[in-house]
Design a protein around this motif. Sequence first.
Motif, short mmCIF file in Angstrom:
data_model
loop_
_atom_site.label_atom_id
_atom_site.label_comp_id
_atom_site.label_asym_id
_atom_site.label_seq_id
_atom_site.Cartn_x
_atom_site.Cartn_y
_atom_site.Cartn_z
N UNK A 1 0.83 -1.19 0.00
CA UNK A 1 0.00 0.00 0.00
C UNK A 1 0.87 1.24 0.00
N UNK A 2 0.42 2.27 -0.67
CA UNK A 2 1.19 3.51 -0.65
C UNK A 2 1.16 4.15 0.75
N UNK A 3 2.17 4.91 1.01
CA UNK A 3 2.28 5.50 2.35
C UNK A 3 1.20 6.54 2.60
N UNK A 4 0.68 7.18 1.55
CA UNK A 4 -0.39 8.17 1.77
C UNK A 4 -1.72 7.50 2.14
N UNK A 5 -1.87 6.21 1.90
CA UNK A 5 -3.04 5.44 2.33
C UNK A 5 -2.78 4.79 3.68
N UNK A 6 -1.57 4.31 3.86
CA UNK A 6 -1.23 3.58 5.08
C UNK A 6 -1.14 4.50 6.30
N UNK A 7 -0.63 5.70 6.13
CA UNK A 7 -0.45 6.62 7.25
C UNK A 7 -1.78 6.99 7.91
N UNK A 8 -2.84 7.38 7.17
CA UNK A 8 -4.11 7.67 7.85
C UNK A 8 -4.73 6.43 8.50
N UNK A 9 -4.52 5.27 7.88
CA UNK A 9 -5.05 4.04 8.47
C UNK A 9 -4.36 3.74 9.79
N UNK A 10 -3.06 3.94 9.86
CA UNK A 10 -2.32 3.72 11.10
C UNK A 10 -2.76 4.73 12.16
N UNK A 11 -3.00 5.98 11.75
CA UNK A 11 -3.47 7.00 12.69
C UNK A 11 -4.83 6.63 13.24
N UNK A 12 -5.71 6.11 12.39
CA UNK A 12 -7.04 5.70 12.83
C UNK A 12 -6.95 4.54 13.82
N UNK A 13 -6.08 3.58 13.56
CA UNK A 13 -5.89 2.46 14.48
C UNK A 13 -5.37 2.96 15.82
N UNK A 14 -4.44 3.90 15.80
CA UNK A 14 -3.91 4.46 17.04
C UNK A 14 -4.99 5.18 17.84
N UNK A 15 -5.81 5.99 17.16
CA UNK A 15 -6.88 6.71 17.86
C UNK A 15 -7.92 5.75 18.43
N UNK A 16 -8.28 4.72 17.67
CA UNK A 16 -9.24 3.74 18.17
C UNK A 16 -8.69 2.99 19.37
N UNK A 68 -1.76 -7.15 15.88
CA UNK A 68 -2.03 -8.05 14.77
C UNK A 68 -2.36 -7.26 13.51
N UNK A 69 -3.15 -6.20 13.64
CA UNK A 69 -3.49 -5.37 12.48
C UNK A 69 -2.25 -4.71 11.91
N UNK A 70 -1.37 -4.24 12.75
CA UNK A 70 -0.13 -3.61 12.27
C UNK A 70 0.78 -4.63 11.58
N UNK A 71 0.75 -5.87 12.05
CA UNK A 71 1.59 -6.89 11.43
C UNK A 71 1.02 -7.34 10.07
N UNK A 72 -0.31 -7.33 9.93
CA UNK A 72 -0.92 -7.81 8.70
C UNK A 72 -0.97 -6.76 7.60
N UNK A 73 -0.93 -5.48 7.97
CA UNK A 73 -0.98 -4.44 6.95
C UNK A 73 0.32 -4.46 6.15
N UNK A 74 0.21 -4.47 4.86
CA UNK A 74 1.43 -4.45 4.04
C UNK A 74 2.11 -3.09 4.13
N UNK A 75 3.42 -3.14 4.20
CA UNK A 75 4.19 -1.89 4.29
C UNK A 75 4.84 -1.54 2.99
#
Length: 75
Positions: A1-16, A68-75
């Motif tokens: 995944x591109x970093x501009x898609x992955x970064x907001x997803x990681x931020x959302x996971x952190x906030x949740x 687990x979500x952080x490990x499964x997300x492609x970097x």
Amino acid sequence: MPSDVLRPMMQLIDWLLWCVLLFCLAWMILAAGRLWYAFRDDLAANDATHGVVMSLVGAIMATSASGIALALLPT
């Protein structure tokens, strides 16, 4: 995944994760208060310990799911 898609997803996971952990902390404080009140009245058999245990289990599951979500997300 591109970093501009992955970064907001990681931020959302952190906030949740923070929201879930704050909810578990508030539930733990309420359950501990009910437990203290039950033991103060000499009612040894009560359901207040269930709230304390479920709060801890919820916090453990939230932190595990985040890892687990952080490990499964492609970097």
